[in-house]
Scaffold this motif. Structure first.
Motif, short mmCIF file in Angstrom:
data_model
loop_
_atom_site.label_atom_id
_atom_site.label_comp_id
_atom_site.label_asym_id
_atom_site.label_seq_id
_atom_site.Cartn_x
_atom_site.Cartn_y
_atom_site.Cartn_z
N PHE A 160 0.84 -1.19 0.00
CA PHE A 160 0.00 0.00 0.00
C PHE A 160 0.88 1.25 0.00
O PHE A 160 1.93 1.28 0.63
CB PHE A 160 -0.90 0.02 1.25
N GLY A 161 0.41 2.27 -0.69
CA GLY A 161 1.07 3.57 -0.69
C GLY A 161 0.04 4.66 -0.49
O GLY A 161 -0.73 4.97 -1.39
N PHE A 162 -0.02 5.21 0.74
CA PHE A 162 -1.00 6.25 1.07
C PHE A 162 -0.42 7.64 0.82
O PHE A 162 0.80 7.83 0.84
CB PHE A 162 -1.42 6.14 2.54
N TYR A 163 -1.32 8.61 0.64
CA TYR A 163 -0.90 10.02 0.57
C TYR A 163 -0.52 10.47 1.99
O TYR A 163 -1.20 10.10 2.94
CB TYR A 163 -2.07 10.86 0.04
N GLY A 202 -0.55 2.13 10.76
CA GLY A 202 -0.06 3.18 11.66
C GLY A 202 -1.17 4.05 12.21
O GLY A 202 -0.96 5.21 12.55
N VAL A 203 -2.39 3.48 12.28
CA VAL A 203 -3.58 4.19 12.77
C VAL A 203 -4.23 3.32 13.84
O VAL A 203 -4.21 2.09 13.75
CB VAL A 203 -4.57 4.45 11.61
N ALA A 204 -4.82 3.93 14.85
CA ALA A 204 -5.43 3.18 15.96
C ALA A 204 -6.50 2.22 15.44
O ALA A 204 -7.31 2.57 14.58
CB ALA A 204 -6.05 4.16 16.96
N ALA A 205 -6.51 1.00 16.00
CA ALA A 205 -7.43 -0.05 15.55
C ALA A 205 -8.89 0.33 15.74
O ALA A 205 -9.76 -0.10 14.97
CB ALA A 205 -7.14 -1.35 16.31
N ASN A 206 -9.17 1.18 16.74
CA ASN A 206 -10.58 1.53 16.97
C ASN A 206 -11.15 2.39 15.84
O ASN A 206 -12.36 2.50 15.69
CB ASN A 206 -10.76 2.19 18.34
N PRO A 232 1.04 -3.41 7.93
CA PRO A 232 2.25 -3.02 8.67
C PRO A 232 2.31 -1.51 8.88
O PRO A 232 1.98 -0.74 7.96
CB PRO A 232 3.39 -3.51 7.76
N ALA A 233 2.71 -1.09 10.06
CA ALA A 233 2.71 0.34 10.40
C ALA A 233 3.56 1.16 9.44
O ALA A 233 3.23 2.32 9.15
CB ALA A 233 3.22 0.52 11.83
N GLU A 234 4.65 0.57 8.92
CA GLU A 234 5.54 1.34 8.03
C GLU A 234 4.89 1.68 6.70
O GLU A 234 5.41 2.49 5.94
CB GLU A 234 6.85 0.60 7.79
N GLN A 235 3.73 1.06 6.39
CA GLN A 235 3.02 1.40 5.17
C GLN A 235 2.10 2.60 5.38
O GLN A 235 1.44 3.05 4.43
CB GLN A 235 2.24 0.20 4.65
N GLY A 236 2.08 3.14 6.58
CA GLY A 236 1.21 4.26 6.88
C GLY A 236 1.98 5.52 7.20
O GLY A 236 3.16 5.64 6.85
N PRO A 237 1.31 6.48 7.88
CA PRO A 237 -0.07 6.35 8.34
C PRO A 237 -1.07 6.44 7.19
O PRO A 237 -0.87 7.21 6.25
CB PRO A 237 -0.24 7.53 9.29
N GLY A 238 -2.10 5.62 7.30
CA GLY A 238 -3.13 5.65 6.27
C GLY A 238 -4.33 4.83 6.65
O GLY A 238 -4.25 3.88 7.45
#
Length: 345
Positions: A160-163, A202-206, A232-238
């Protein structure tokens, strides 16, 4: 450049005046062998001219058909494109930002169906940003229609690649297809499945849980249809929320993106509204898929579909297609939906 007197002239400011004019022109130029010149590229956008993802689309198209492109660069508002023969093979394109992989892929994919051999493409950049279709839309919605038309393609999302970070990666394998089949998509057919996915990195699960709870309440879906997709957190935050509706004849994908200061409930509401609009219309395809179907149907020599909405984007795209191919594209209101008919002149 050669053949200047035969060039198709395009005004990038017509209609909605965005990047779709350029992308469709590149695709059709590669396939038909007709050179074109476009002025006022993306004239109606806050930052006119070629952005990074548009330049990569131009460079990718040029590499695939050995085209002359002159001095194309970031910010350029004029482009001349003189194609040669399409070559299949292995290609790798790096956008180097969160610019959309999917828009670059949509530019070259139809052309590679007409190549001399199998093609394998690797594109790195943004895979999920609000200004472009997500990879899952290409896999499930656009890809399903192309397969009905006789194409054999396989699209894989590797990362994944987020803005704004980007860093995503998409692979596509495309088999040559000498002639696309004409199809008619007037009805969805029976619903086979419906589900929501909240992807978080890299975003809270809730956040995902709140989005999916809203979807469950808003769409009447049970827990088995509400899926948290941790990355994986390193693909975020997104964060992206996808609603997928699979029918006998067509699959639709609706998406909404999490952003800073935007509540999870607002993200869910956005996706729900898109899905409800489509469902209420009774049409076979939604607004964005309608926009993308016209080009392959025109290449097939004809086709027909019902859609929930005819956007300015779609009308602009139709105008570009008719510059390159001898087709008529007509739109008609049909109760709560619209019918688009593509036919040879």
């Amino acid at each position: 450049m050669n053949n200047k007197e035969k060039m198709i002239e395009l005004d990038g400011a017509i209609g909605e005046g965005g990047g779709q004019i350029l992308r469709s022109a590149l695709t059709l130029s590669m396939i038909t062998g007709q050179a074109f010149r476009i002025n006022n590229i993306r004239a109606n956008r806050p930052k006119p001219g070629l952005m990074r993802q548009h330049l990569v689309a131009v460079q990718a198209a040029a590499q695939i058909c050995n085209a002359e492109i002159g001095d194309a660069g970031i910010g350029a508002q004029l482009l001349e494109f003189v194609p040669q023969k399409i070559k299949g093979g292995d290609y790798q394109f790096a956008i180097g930002s969160a610019g959309s992989c999917t828009l670059v892929l949509q530019t070259v994919l139809p052309a590679l169906l007409f190549a001399d051999k199998e093609s394998n493409i690797r594109i790195s950049g943004g895979t999920h940003n609000p200004m472009a279709p997500p990879v899952q839309f290409l896999q499930r919605a656009y890809g399903k229609v192309l397969e009905k038309m006789g194409a054999s393609i396989d699209i894989q999302l590797k990362r994944f690649g987020f803005y704004p970070a980007g860093g995503g990666e998409v692979l596509a394998q495309i088999q040559p297809c000498s002639q696309l089949r004409q199809i008619s998509l007037m009805e969805r057919g029976e619903r086979e499945s419906a589900f929501a996915e909240s992807f978080i990195a890299g975003v809270a699960a809730n956040v995902a849980k709140r989005e999916l709870e809203c979807v469950g309440n808003g769409m009447g879906w049970d827990e088995s249809q509400l899926l948290v997709r941790g990355l994986p957190a390193e693909q975020g935050p997104g964060n992206v929320l996808l609603l997928t509706l699979e029918y006998q004849h067509v699959t639709e994908v609706f998406c909404a993106f999490g952003e800073k200061m935007l509540r999870a409930e607002a993200v869910a509401k956005n996706a729900i509204q898109q899905a409800r609009h489509y469902l209420a219309s009774g049409a076979a395809v939604g607004e964005y898929l309608a926009d993308q179907l016209m080009l392959p149907m025109a290449l097939a020599g004809g086709g027909k579909f019902t859609t929930s909405q005819i956007s300015e984007h779609a009308k602009t795209n139709a105008a570009v297609i008719k510059k390159f191919l001898p087709v008529d594209i007509s739109f008609a209101e049909n109760g709560s939906c619209h019918t688009c008919t593509i036919s040879n002149q």
